[in-house]
Scaffold this active site. Structure first.
Site, PDB file in Angstrom:
ATOM      1  N   SER A   1       0.818  -1.206   0.000  1.00  0.00           N
ATOM      2  CA  SER A   1       0.000   0.000   0.000  1.00  0.00           C
ATOM      3  C   SER A   1       0.859   1.267   0.000  1.00  0.00           C
ATOM      4  CB  SER A   1      -0.947  -0.040   1.204  1.00  0.00           C
ATOM      5  OG  SER A   1      -1.956   0.920   1.082  1.00  0.00           O
TER       6      SER A   1
ATOM      7  N   ASP B   1      10.423   5.838  -9.842  1.00  0.00           N
ATOM      8  CA  ASP B   1      10.020   6.580 -11.035  1.00  0.00           C
ATOM      9  C   ASP B   1      10.813   7.875 -11.197  1.00  0.00           C
ATOM     10  OD1 ASP B   1       8.188   4.655 -11.657  1.00  0.00           O
ATOM     11  OD2 ASP B   1       6.454   5.725 -10.859  1.00  0.00           O
TER      12      ASP B   1
ATOM     13  N   LYS C   1      -0.705  -4.305  -3.277  1.00  0.00           N
ATOM     14  CA  LYS C   1      -1.975  -3.694  -2.872  1.00  0.00           C
ATOM     15  C   LYS C   1      -2.035  -2.285  -3.455  1.00  0.00           C
ATOM     16  CE  LYS C   1      -4.709  -2.134   1.055  1.00  0.00           C
ATOM     17  NZ  LYS C   1      -4.704  -0.714   0.641  1.00  0.00           N
TER      18      LYS C   1
END
Length: 698
Positions: free
Chosen positions: A462, A473, A487
């Site tokens: 999560s 990224d 998740k």
């Protein structure tokens, strides 16, 4: 995770003896529970990210999950029991809508009956003896097995189950009397715990069977579970600062929190038994045989109020002298669950690197304190403070350890990312209606702009995946470890009492999935998780543990990327980091032993059956001990399987084992720190080259 969903409010404002099992009075549903179930159904059917009608198809899934929750190993019910409630596959939906929960409670009553029968049989079998020279197998992994065909099959299953329990203790060196006493106590304890189950426990189990039948991360929280969740998010509670545990009908002090009222009093010690709890001047209520959560509820209260404990000291016998301990409740900070730091010296002697490690167990935030406009506790605030301390201490690099961090506040994931990037998008959310919302870090500057690593494992989920994905990224740091949990959904907590306009907690809360989140590169972490740049071995079964282990997980999808400016550099350095990592672990005995452990665990995981032949088991045990002696990771005090379950060892033995585990070298953490140390070396080298190039041009 969003704390409230006000727009929904507007829309909807309109101890028994095992040898002689007694028949307990069946638990009954409360009217408020039926009302909470019906209210939850309205919410789930209209506002869930994946709205699912409460129909016969869902009813069948609810029944399957409810039975699995009650009897996951399929050792209590028999096939006739399952067939008896076949009609419930199409009627549980009606029961929820019509606010009549007698059926799930009736199923639970049958479960309790079967449990009493099986444990009475186990106690009967433990009183006898076994022949361990025969060649027979016991299937100890039964999650995918059929229910026992009949009572005879169930009895045979339990004969082998008890025989295996006996053999484990025998191999650990216990004599027949010691084995019989241990097993009798074990089965009696299991039965006692079963008799302490309350109506709210049954309701919560059933409601979670309903909620998770829609999607794995939708859950129901009863009033007490809701309170515990709030405590875990704000990392504080009002109490005495003692960790309690059930042991032999007593509530025992397992740990004293430093600085708490219990520790400050100097009148309590680890191992002391709490026999009664009183409020102020009122006489104590006897709590012998109580559940630990019920005792905790009595001890917690308002700040600066008095609680009196009736205590039997650890060194006293059962008939020893009691003592009364008066304590004033205070705020207890749960520091063990907060961010913490340490320093690892990494890198070769010719290029030493000081790597600061920040361990973050959860993404917590005291929502109430923040909403009140005052000072508040949060993960990002604590990590920012620790980063400044590490910078002052001269750390060359930082490693954020997110292993076993199951997530928490979405807002904290965004704020934590902001500590390491200048500004920009961190995560995207897509609602059920397809609307995209971008969560951004708008605070310019970085608390730490140096070399960075993030350590994840399969249990990192999560908010951990949001942070790790954003760092990857942006090319801001190197990801190390395992593929994360997967998740990729966002939940909100809906206060059912607020919706029903109740003045006191009655209905509980619904944790409901309302959106899916996506990385800034447009990819969801749902199902696939985040993949590390440099992988490390794992003892977990990725096929069973993680989002991919759920049979109704949402699929992986992709949306358009959010425009962002990557820092660059890390992808180009990964091959060199990987090369150095492989060269290093090839000569690291501890790492090789860990890899052997992983291989052995993977092989053992494939075994569903175990021999009940003593000679065969002794050969297997000897082989395991040989491997243990050869394993540099194993503690000298680790003597293998002692045949005992959690809570059956002495408290001193359990605490000593915990200390040994804490002192054991963390092979994965140490190697991750070395990788980040390599990153610091490479980035410093690149910086020097760039600086030299600029000088030559001037």
């Amino acid at each position: 995770m969003n704390r409230k969903l006000p727009w929904i409010v507007l829309l909807l404002s309109a101890t028994l003896h095992a040898a002689e099992p007694q028949v307990a009075t069946p638990l009954q549903p409360a009217a408020t529970q039926a009302e909470a179930a019906a209210l939850s159904a309205r919410l789930l059917g209209r506002f869930h990210y994946q709205p699912t009608p409460l129909d016969d198809a869902l009813s069948a899934r609810i029944l399957d999950r409810y039975l699995k929750a009650l009897d996951p190993e399929r050792v209590y019910f028999v096939q006739a029991d399952i067939e008896r409630y076949a009609a419930a596959r199409t009627t549980l939906d009606d029961a929820i809508r019509e606010q009549d929960l007698r059926l799930p409670f009736e199923i639970f009553a049958l479960y309790q009956t079967r449990l009493r029968e099986r444990l009475a049989l186990a106690r009967e079998l433990a009183a006898g003896s076994f022949d361990f020279s025969t060649d027979e197998q016991y299937r100890f992994v039964r999650t995918d097995e059929p229910w026992p065909a009949n009572e005879a099959a169930a009895r045979e299953l339990w004969r082998k189950r008890v025989k295996n329990d006996w053999l484990r203790l025998k191999l650990a060196g216990k004599d027949d009397k010691g084995i019989r006493d241990t097993l009798t106590k074990r089965y009696d304890s299991l039965l006692t715990r079963a008799t302490r189950i309350k109506s709210e426990d049954v309701f919560q189990t059933f409601m979670n069977a309903y909620a998770t039948s829609i999607e794995p991360h939708t859950n129901y929280l009863g009033p007490r579970a809701s309170e515990d969740f709030e405590i875990s998010m704000r990392l504080s509670l009002v109490g005495i600062g003692a960790v309690l545990q059930e042991r032999d009908d007593y509530i025992v002090i397992r740990e004293l929190v430093p600085g708490g009222p219990a520790a400050r009093s100097t009148q309590l010690a680890i191992g002391d038994r709490i026999l009664g709890v009183g409020q102020g001047e009122q006489p104590p209520v006897e709590v012998l045989g109580w559940r630990v959560d019920d005792v905790v509820a009595l001890i917690r209260g308002n700040k600066d109020t008095v609680v009196v404990l009736d205590v039997l000291p650890a060194e006293a016998g059962p008939d020893g002298a009691h003592k009364k301990v008066k304590l004033v409740r205070d705020t207890i900070n749960l520091e063990k669950q907060a961010a913490s730091k340490s320093v690892i010296d990494a890198g070769p002697p010719e290029a030493p690197r000081k790597v600061g490690v920040i361990t973050l167990p959860a993404f917590y935030q005291d929502v109430a304190a923040r909403g009140a406009g005052g000072d508040y506790r949060s993960a990002s605030r604590d990590v920012a403070r620790l980063l400044r301390e590490l910078k002052a201490e001269g750390a060359d690099a930082v490693l954020i350890d997110l292993r076993n961090n199951g997530g928490g506040s979405l807002d904290e994931a965004v704020r934590l990312t902001g500590l390491f990037i200048d500004t920009g998008p961190v995560v995207q959310q897509r609602s059920a209606q397809g609307q995209i919302r971008v969560e951004r870090d708008a605070d310019a500057g970085q608390v730490w702009d140096g070399p960075l690593g993030v350590l994840i494992n399969r249990a990192s989920a999560s908010a951990s995946e949001i942070f790790a994905g954003a760092i990857q990224d942006y090319g801001r740091g190197v990801l190390i470890g395992e593929q994360s949990f997967g998740k990729g959904t966002v939940q909100t907590l809906v206060d059912l009492d607020e919706m029903a306009r109740n003045s006191k907690p009655t209905y509980g809360e619904l944790k409901m999935t309302i959106a899916q989140f996506y990385r800034v590169n447009g990819e969801s972490t749902q199902l696939r998780g985040v993949s590390p740049d440099i992988g490390l071995p794992s003892l977990l079964d990725a096929d069973r543990f993680g989002e991919s282990g759920f049979d109704n997980a949402l699929p992986w999808t992709r949306i358009d990327p959010a425009p962002h400016k990557a820092a660059g550099g890390i992808p180009a350095l990964v091959p060199t980091l990987q090369q150095r990592h492989l060269a290093r672990i090839a000569n690291d005995a501890a790492f090789r032993n860990l890899q052997q452990d992983v291989t052995e665990v993977a092989a053992q995981r494939k075994k569903l059956d175990i021999s009940l032949n003593e000679a065969e088991r002794r050969r297997e045990r000897a082989e395991q001990e040989r491997k243990l002696r050869a394993n540099a990771n194993a503690a000298d005090e680790d003597n293998g399987d002692d045949g005992l379950l959690a809570g059956e060892r002495s408290l001193d033995a359990e605490l000593a084992a915990e200390q040994l585990r804490k002192k054991a070298p963390d092979v994965l953490l140490n190697e991750a720190a070395r990788i980040v140390g390599d990153l610091a070396t490479l980035q410093r080298s690149e910086a020097n080259v760039a600086a030299g190039g600029r000088r030559s041009l001037n």
